[in-house]
Design an enzyme around this catalytic site. Structure first.
Site, PDB file in Angstrom:
ATOM      1  N   ASP A 154       0.736  -1.279   0.029  1.00  0.00           N
ATOM      2  CA  ASP A 154       0.024  -0.003   0.007  1.00  0.00           C
ATOM      3  C   ASP A 154       0.773   1.212  -0.067  1.00  0.00           C
ATOM      4  O   ASP A 154       1.916   1.167   0.359  1.00  0.00           O
ATOM      5  CB  ASP A 154      -0.907   0.044   1.136  1.00  0.00           C
ATOM      6  CG  ASP A 154      -1.979  -0.817   1.072  1.00  0.00           C
ATOM      7  OD1 ASP A 154      -1.903  -2.016   0.308  1.00  0.00           O
ATOM      8  OD2 ASP A 154      -2.883  -0.936   2.258  1.00  0.00           O
TER       9      ASP A 154
ATOM     10  N   HIS B 299      -6.256   3.370  -4.174  1.00  0.00           N
ATOM     11  CA  HIS B 299      -6.149   3.269  -2.516  1.00  0.00           C
ATOM     12  C   HIS B 299      -6.469   4.955  -2.325  1.00  0.00           C
ATOM     13  O   HIS B 299      -5.718   5.541  -1.203  1.00  0.00           O
ATOM     14  CB  HIS B 299      -4.959   3.101  -2.063  1.00  0.00           C
ATOM     15  CG  HIS B 299      -4.562   2.815  -0.709  1.00  0.00           C
ATOM     16  ND1 HIS B 299      -5.386   2.308   0.300  1.00  0.00           N
ATOM     17  CD2 HIS B 299      -3.579   3.096   0.235  1.00  0.00           C
ATOM     18  CE1 HIS B 299      -5.051   2.011   1.273  1.00  0.00           C
ATOM     19  NE2 HIS B 299      -4.083   2.669   1.552  1.00  0.00           N
TER      20      HIS B 299
ATOM     21  N   HIS C 211      -4.852   9.397   0.147  1.00  0.00           N
ATOM     22  CA  HIS C 211      -5.181   8.650   1.408  1.00  0.00           C
ATOM     23  C   HIS C 211      -6.020   8.921   2.319  1.00  0.00           C
ATOM     24  O   HIS C 211      -5.912   9.134   3.531  1.00  0.00           O
ATOM     25  CB  HIS C 211      -3.651   8.349   2.018  1.00  0.00           C
ATOM     26  CG  HIS C 211      -3.472   6.864   2.721  1.00  0.00           C
ATOM     27  ND1 HIS C 211      -3.604   6.874   4.129  1.00  0.00           N
ATOM     28  CD2 HIS C 211      -3.200   5.905   2.154  1.00  0.00           C
ATOM     29  CE1 HIS C 211      -3.415   5.701   4.447  1.00  0.00           C
ATOM     30  NE2 HIS C 211      -3.143   4.968   3.242  1.00  0.00           N
TER      31      HIS C 211
ATOM     32  N   HIS D 146       3.425  -2.356   3.059  1.00  0.00           N
ATOM     33  CA  HIS D 146       3.707  -0.830   2.824  1.00  0.00           C
ATOM     34  C   HIS D 146       5.082  -0.719   2.110  1.00  0.00           C
ATOM     35  O   HIS D 146       5.986  -1.033   2.477  1.00  0.00           O
ATOM     36  CB  HIS D 146       3.721   0.041   3.659  1.00  0.00           C
ATOM     37  CG  HIS D 146       2.253   0.072   4.615  1.00  0.00           C
ATOM     38  ND1 HIS D 146       1.772  -0.794   5.505  1.00  0.00           N
ATOM     39  CD2 HIS D 146       1.025   0.765   4.295  1.00  0.00           C
ATOM     40  CE1 HIS D 146       0.612  -0.892   5.765  1.00  0.00           C
ATOM     41  NE2 HIS D 146       0.227   0.190   5.063  1.00  0.00           N
TER      42      HIS D 146
HETATM   43 ZN    ZN Z   1      -2.729   3.050   2.948  1.00  0.00          ZN
END
Ligand code: ZN
Length: 242
Positions: free
Chosen positions: A65, A116, A120, A210
């Site tokens: 992510d 995504h 954010h 991530h």
């Molecule tokens: Zn995120």
């Protein structure tokens, strides 16, 4: 004399209308034929959160992510390439904006994309129309880097889904959740992170890590060790279900 000619365009228009109607019928018949239904679906998908791999058994899916990152995405791509593993990258629109080359590299390596949000954003209380606009804007930003690329998934930041699963599904993006998020942002060290992955991975699980948003060296190193270890134990690295 102009009036003499006014009939001709009208006749032409009628003929055009008949021809158009015929083409629409043919097109409709073509779309309705069984062969055409095998084409990739562009319509609505299920709003149910995905928490499993595409295949059963000792399978696990890796998802990354918040990227791309100019420093860690290339390192991660190299690690995944070395171990011949395909993963999902959940991209943030404003990161994509200035790193189009990274998106192209992700796609060129055969990985799968996930939306995504643009900034954010925590979607807990965001109304559906705003979520829709955000998802569309983020998709457009990703496709400015790679025209026409498939973006099969959506993931809400922080897992705060709000009303986004239904909105995403309507736009053809399956909401992608996870079964394990080992907290790589806490920077526990690659050894601890790897141990959390060993302890937490379950058959058909989806792991969230991530590749951006801070120092992700530990994530890259842990993944580099995780993949050969799990492959040696008979595990396969799969993609999430759609
Ligand atoms: Zn995120």
């Amino acid at each position: 004399m102009r009036s003499l000619h006014t009939g001709h365009p009208r006749v032409r228009r009628r003929r055009l209308a008949t021809l158009t109607a015929l083409l629409v019928c043919v097109a409709t018949a073509w779309i309705a034929s069984p062969a055409a239904t095998a084409a990739p679906a562009a319509g609505p998908v299920s709003p149910a959160l995905v928490t499993t791999t595409a295949h059963p058994g000792n399978q696990v899916a890796l998802t990354f992510d918040d990227g791309p990152s100019p420093q860690f995405t290339p390192q991660l791509l190299q690690v995944l390439r070395k171990h011949q593993v395909k993963a999902v990258f959940c991209l943030v629109g404003e990161q994509v904006e200035w790193q189009q080359a990274q998106v192209r590299a992700i796609v060129a390596d055969g990985h799968t994309l996930c939306n995504h949000t643009y900034r954010h954003r925590d979607l807990t209380t965001v109304p559906p129309a705003e979520i829709e606009a955000d998802i569309k804007q983020t998709n457009a930003q990703i496709r400015a880097a790679v025209p026409g690329v498939d973006i099969p998934y959506f993931r809400a930041p922080y897992g705060n889904w709000g009303q986004s699963p239904a909105v995403a599904a309507n736009l053809g993006l399956r909401p992608l959740s996870w079964t394990l998020m080992p907290g790589d942002w806490e920077l526990p060290g690659a050894d601890v992170l790897l141990q959390r992955l060993r302890d937490g991975i379950t058959p058909t699980g989806v792991v969230t890590l991530h590749d951006a948003g801070g120092d992700r060296q530990q994530t890259v190193d842990a993944v580099d060790r995780l993949i050969p270890e799990f492959k040696a134990k008979g595990w396969n690295f799969d993609l999430p279900a759609r």
